[in-house]
Design a protein around this motif. Sequence first.
Motif, PDB file in Angstrom:
ATOM      1  N   ILE A  53       0.836  -1.390  -0.039  1.00 31.72           N
ATOM      2  CA  ILE A  53      -0.028   0.055   0.075  1.00 31.72           C
ATOM      3  C   ILE A  53       0.836   1.335  -0.027  1.00 31.72           C
ATOM      4  N   THR A  55       0.863   5.326   0.198  1.00 32.18           N
ATOM      5  CA  THR A  55      -0.074   6.477   0.597  1.00 32.18           C
ATOM      6  C   THR A  55       0.801   7.613   1.127  1.00 32.18           C
ATOM      7  N   ILE A 106      -1.182  -0.930  -4.086  1.00 27.94           N
ATOM      8  CA  ILE A 106      -2.541  -0.051  -4.123  1.00 27.94           C
ATOM      9  C   ILE A 106      -2.241   1.189  -3.567  1.00 27.94           C
ATOM     10  N   ALA A 108      -3.328   4.322  -2.031  1.00 30.27           N
ATOM     11  CA  ALA A 108      -4.640   4.860  -1.174  1.00 30.27           C
ATOM     12  C   ALA A 108      -4.379   6.467  -1.409  1.00 30.27           C
ATOM     13  N   ALA A 197      -8.167   0.212   2.001  1.00 28.69           N
ATOM     14  CA  ALA A 197      -6.859  -0.347   1.174  1.00 28.69           C
ATOM     15  C   ALA A 197      -6.325  -1.426   1.863  1.00 28.69           C
TER      16      ALA A 197
END
Length: 266
Positions: A53, A55, A106, A108, A197
């Motif tokens: 993830i 971010t 991913i 986020a 997420a």
Amino acid sequence: MELKDVQYEKANGIAKITINRPEVYNAFRARTIEELIWSFRDAWDDNRIGAVILTGAGEKAFCVGGDQKEKGDEGGYDYQGGLGGGIGLEVENLHQTIRNIPKPVIAAVNGFAIGGGHVLHVICDLTIAADTAKFGQTGPKVGSFDAGFGSAYLARIVGEKKAREIWYLCEKYSAEECKEMGLVNKVVPANELAQAAQEWAEKIVEKSPTAIKVLKLSFNADSQNIQGISQLAMSNLALFYNTAESKEGKNAFLEKRPVDFKKFRG
């Protein structure tokens, strides 16, 4: 590696990488890029990790691209650690690392995903956005561009016409608008972003790691030719940063005044 600009944590098969410069809307400098590459490579090498993830810290921004205050007198970013890809940032290396890590990444997006930050989320495998997130490009406004994955791959996602609009007009788009154009997979309330997420990452980790790896390689193969375009673009960007035209964009931004590119149309 000692991390100052990035937070990195691993738990239950999931790595979470957070750009931690909220005071500048998570704009990146050379050190930030180095730390991001190191974190992604650590997740790459750790066979226990099945998903990553990416971010940004705080509520205002995912990432707004390169920190204009870090640019030197020669136009490029001040960089002490290595080659820096010619522009003082190893951003092309970062792009390739995100694309090639054999695990889904991913994004986020918790706030502004602008400029080089927008390119980062485009390159990620999946994007989940807070309903407060804003997306867009700024390159032509500040004397910069990403003529590699940030434009050519973007066109594969949203179509040629929309990609050209995003780059030529440099406007901002809501999370819902980006979902409609296929640039965002899912939009959730801001206070549910981290959990959303996490849930997607957990679902990925449950799957066959070999199957996921081969699928990612297969998805990448169809657009791998963009790597050559990216190398050409970064070489030209290194030259462009040392021109008066590019410096006008940077200086106008830092001086908080209207940019004047008309004098370069003669």
